[in-house]
Design a protein around this motif. Sequence first.
Motif, PDB file in Angstrom:
ATOM      1  N   ASP A   1       0.837  -1.200   0.000  1.00  0.00           N
ATOM      2  CA  ASP A   1       0.000   0.000   0.000  1.00  0.00           C
ATOM      3  C   ASP A   1       0.877   1.257   0.000  1.00  0.00           C
ATOM      4  O   ASP A   1       0.423   2.357  -0.310  1.00  0.00           O
ATOM      5  CB  ASP A   1      -0.992   0.002   1.179  1.00  0.00           C
ATOM      6  N   ASN A   2       2.172   1.085   0.319  1.00  0.00           N
ATOM      7  CA  ASN A   2       3.109   2.214   0.212  1.00  0.00           C
ATOM      8  C   ASN A   2       3.430   2.557  -1.239  1.00  0.00           C
ATOM      9  O   ASN A   2       3.975   3.631  -1.509  1.00  0.00           O
ATOM     10  CB  ASN A   2       4.437   1.862   0.897  1.00  0.00           C
ATOM     11  N   ASN A   3       3.160   1.627  -2.146  1.00  0.00           N
ATOM     12  CA  ASN A   3       3.484   1.897  -3.550  1.00  0.00           C
ATOM     13  C   ASN A   3       2.421   2.745  -4.232  1.00  0.00           C
ATOM     14  O   ASN A   3       2.623   3.226  -5.343  1.00  0.00           O
ATOM     15  CB  ASN A   3       3.644   0.580  -4.317  1.00  0.00           C
TER      16      ASN A   3
ATOM     17  N   PHE B   1       7.317  11.772  10.609  1.00  0.00           N
ATOM     18  CA  PHE B   1       7.515  11.441   9.194  1.00  0.00           C
ATOM     19  C   PHE B   1       7.191   9.985   8.859  1.00  0.00           C
ATOM     20  O   PHE B   1       6.670   9.695   7.795  1.00  0.00           O
ATOM     21  CB  PHE B   1       8.986  11.639   8.798  1.00  0.00           C
ATOM     22  N   SER B   2       7.604   9.088   9.738  1.00  0.00           N
ATOM     23  CA  SER B   2       7.544   7.670   9.322  1.00  0.00           C
ATOM     24  C   SER B   2       7.036   6.763  10.436  1.00  0.00           C
ATOM     25  O   SER B   2       7.083   7.116  11.624  1.00  0.00           O
ATOM     26  CB  SER B   2       8.942   7.193   8.892  1.00  0.00           C
ATOM     27  N   GLY B   3       6.586   5.599  10.017  1.00  0.00           N
ATOM     28  CA  GLY B   3       6.071   4.622  10.972  1.00  0.00           C
ATOM     29  C   GLY B   3       7.177   4.078  11.867  1.00  0.00           C
ATOM     30  O   GLY B   3       6.972   3.860  13.064  1.00  0.00           O
ATOM     31  N   THR B   4       8.353   3.865  11.286  1.00  0.00           N
ATOM     32  CA  THR B   4       9.482   3.399  12.090  1.00  0.00           C
ATOM     33  C   THR B   4       9.812   4.446  13.146  1.00  0.00           C
ATOM     34  O   THR B   4      10.031   4.129  14.321  1.00  0.00           O
ATOM     35  CB  THR B   4      10.707   3.136  11.176  1.00  0.00           C
TER      36      THR B   4
ATOM     37  N   VAL C   1       0.524   0.132  20.587  1.00  0.00           N
ATOM     38  CA  VAL C   1      -0.047  -0.459  19.378  1.00  0.00           C
ATOM     39  C   VAL C   1       0.635   0.163  18.162  1.00  0.00           C
ATOM     40  O   VAL C   1       0.642   1.389  18.014  1.00  0.00           O
ATOM     41  CB  VAL C   1      -1.574  -0.237  19.303  1.00  0.00           C
ATOM     42  N   ASP C   2       1.232  -0.706  17.319  1.00  0.00           N
ATOM     43  CA  ASP C   2       1.719  -0.244  16.027  1.00  0.00           C
ATOM     44  C   ASP C   2       0.503  -0.235  15.111  1.00  0.00           C
ATOM     45  O   ASP C   2       0.072  -1.275  14.614  1.00  0.00           O
ATOM     46  CB  ASP C   2       2.811  -1.192  15.511  1.00  0.00           C
ATOM     47  N   GLY C   3      -0.028   0.969  14.912  1.00  0.00           N
ATOM     48  CA  GLY C   3      -1.254   1.109  14.128  1.00  0.00           C
ATOM     49  C   GLY C   3      -0.997   1.656  12.744  1.00  0.00           C
ATOM     50  O   GLY C   3      -1.760   2.502  12.268  1.00  0.00           O
ATOM     51  N   ALA C   4       0.049   1.141  12.092  1.00  0.00           N
ATOM     52  CA  ALA C   4       0.330   1.590  10.724  1.00  0.00           C
ATOM     53  C   ALA C   4      -0.915   1.392   9.852  1.00  0.00           C
ATOM     54  O   ALA C   4      -1.150   2.145   8.911  1.00  0.00           O
ATOM     55  CB  ALA C   4       1.519   0.826  10.153  1.00  0.00           C
ATOM     56  N   ARG C   5      -1.707   0.354  10.180  1.00  0.00           N
ATOM     57  CA  ARG C   5      -2.954   0.095   9.425  1.00  0.00           C
ATOM     58  C   ARG C   5      -4.146   0.023  10.385  1.00  0.00           C
ATOM     59  O   ARG C   5      -5.038  -0.815  10.223  1.00  0.00           O
ATOM     60  CB  ARG C   5      -2.823  -1.208   8.619  1.00  0.00           C
ATOM     61  N   LEU C   6      -4.170   0.924  11.334  1.00  0.00           N
ATOM     62  CA  LEU C   6      -5.264   0.911  12.318  1.00  0.00           C
ATOM     63  C   LEU C   6      -6.625   1.134  11.633  1.00  0.00           C
ATOM     64  O   LEU C   6      -7.641   0.563  12.021  1.00  0.00           O
ATOM     65  CB  LEU C   6      -5.035   2.009  13.367  1.00  0.00           C
TER      66      LEU C   6
ATOM     67  N   THR D   1       0.314   7.111   5.954  1.00  0.00           N
ATOM     68  CA  THR D   1       0.907   6.964   4.617  1.00  0.00           C
ATOM     69  C   THR D   1       0.279   5.813   3.839  1.00  0.00           C
ATOM     70  O   THR D   1       0.005   5.937   2.650  1.00  0.00           O
ATOM     71  CB  THR D   1       2.430   6.748   4.750  1.00  0.00           C
ATOM     72  N   LYS D   2       0.044   4.698   4.529  1.00  0.00           N
ATOM     73  CA  LYS D   2      -0.467   3.520   3.831  1.00  0.00           C
ATOM     74  C   LYS D   2      -1.945   3.682   3.472  1.00  0.00           C
ATOM     75  O   LYS D   2      -2.500   2.885   2.741  1.00  0.00           O
ATOM     76  CB  LYS D   2      -0.268   2.274   4.700  1.00  0.00           C
ATOM     77  N   ASN D   3      -2.547   4.726   4.006  1.00  0.00           N
ATOM     78  CA  ASN D   3      -3.983   4.919   3.764  1.00  0.00           C
ATOM     79  C   ASN D   3      -4.247   6.200   2.971  1.00  0.00           C
ATOM     80  O   ASN D   3      -5.300   6.805   3.113  1.00  0.00           O
ATOM     81  CB  ASN D   3      -4.710   4.946   5.118  1.00  0.00           C
TER      82      ASN D   3
HETATM   83  C1  LIG Z   1       2.981  -2.613  10.598  1.00  0.00           C
HETATM   84  C2  LIG Z   1       3.991  -1.579  10.179  1.00  0.00           C
HETATM   85  N1  LIG Z   1       4.534  -0.783  11.114  1.00  0.00           N
HETATM   86  C3  LIG Z   1       5.431   0.155  10.796  1.00  0.00           C
HETATM   87  C4  LIG Z   1       5.848   0.348   9.499  1.00  0.00           C
HETATM   88  C5  LIG Z   1       6.914   1.364   9.230  1.00  0.00           C
HETATM   89  O1  LIG Z   1       6.512   2.440   8.486  1.00  0.00           O
HETATM   90  P1  LIG Z   1       7.578   3.293   7.661  1.00  0.00           P
HETATM   91  O2  LIG Z   1       7.938   2.496   6.468  1.00  0.00           O
HETATM   92  O3  LIG Z   1       6.840   4.552   7.374  1.00  0.00           O
HETATM   93  O4  LIG Z   1       8.769   3.533   8.539  1.00  0.00           O
HETATM   94  C6  LIG Z   1       5.308  -0.451   8.475  1.00  0.00           C
HETATM   95  C7  LIG Z   1       5.725  -0.255   7.077  1.00  0.00           C
HETATM   96  O5  LIG Z   1       5.514  -1.049   6.204  1.00  0.00           O
HETATM   97  C8  LIG Z   1       4.373  -1.455   8.835  1.00  0.00           C
HETATM   98  O6  LIG Z   1       3.844  -2.272   7.912  1.00  0.00           O
END
Ligand SMILES: Cc1ncc(COP(=O)(O)O)c(C=O)c1O
Length: 356
Positions: A18-20, A69-72, A179-184, A212-214
Amino acid sequence: MTDAARRHDTGMRGFASDNNAGVHPEVLAAIALVNGGHQPAYGSDDYTAHLQQIFRHHFGEQAVAYPVFSGTGANVIALQALLPRWGAVIVAESAHINTDECGAPEKMAGIKSYPVATPDGKLTPELIDRQAWGWGNEHRAQPMAVSLSQCTELGTCYSPAEIRAICDHAHELGMLVHVDGARLANAAAFLDEPMRRFTTDAGVDIVSFGGTKNGLLLGEAVVVLDSGKFRDVAYLRMMSMQLASKMRFISVQFEALLGGDLWLRNAKHANAMAVRLESAVQGIDGVRLMRPVQANSVFAVLPREATERLQKRFPFYLWNERTGEVRWMCAFDTTIEDIDSFVDALGEEMRTTSSL
Ligand SMILES: Cc1ncc(COP(=O)(O)O)c(C=O)c1O
């Protein structure tokens, strides 16, 4: 006139991530809308201030959001907020923070992870107990937090009751919950529940919320669910190099996403495309679906030759080198036609494989 030129085929689609996908037009329009003039930098702008009430609407009156900026980056900040220097976090082995962040929590924050193998990417109180021990023993990094992903990296979702059980258990043991809610949003769409039901109301302490993924250009947020706790997130964000100077352009994207129902529309659409793909693939001989489809990804095993040929037509990831399991991921912009052409191509490659 710009010198920039389009250098890719916008008709080219894939199922890699979904990042693409690109940026949702409503988000792009919001960025353009707030361009022009000057606004204070580093989050002192009108858009970031307004964003707080939007996050409170979704996560409760005590929520405070810190755009990053980022999920990480969001994960590294959130874990630092939860843990002292000798702290450790219990995670599913498949969790992004354990497998896909190049050791960022370990390197950037000095945080020890205690991974636990899970059948479906989901922790349970019993699984947590495999690593929840050793408090007071100075030889062991102290397990003081649990991190779960909603949705998980394997496309599964926790129910609100499952998250509640984990939070109750962790809190009883003196641990906090991230909670890592990258796709919450995809989880909310699947569960048909407001996001606060399986975060704030379930006892979660802090969330890495994904945009970002949404459909965002870029933007995630660390969301503290109880404003009385973790007051040092602002410092941690700066120290972790995640403080955007022109923050208004991140904040307004979240306003476009969360101010109305765009977050849910996008997530529901991506999930629905995954369900469509799942049911179409069920009819193809030799393709084995591996996991329940509860969000926007489909996992399957098929012959390696078919995978390799299909990847040349539609990019996607080989998820597990050893077993040959692949991941097909849908996004907010995946269309019915994309699914249908992919399924046709998959059928062709499977027929070619069986006739070889
Ligand atoms: C569940 C999950 N958490 C965190 C991240 C990290 O996000 P980012 O690539 O923006 O650092 C991702 C990225 O794919 C992910 O899938």
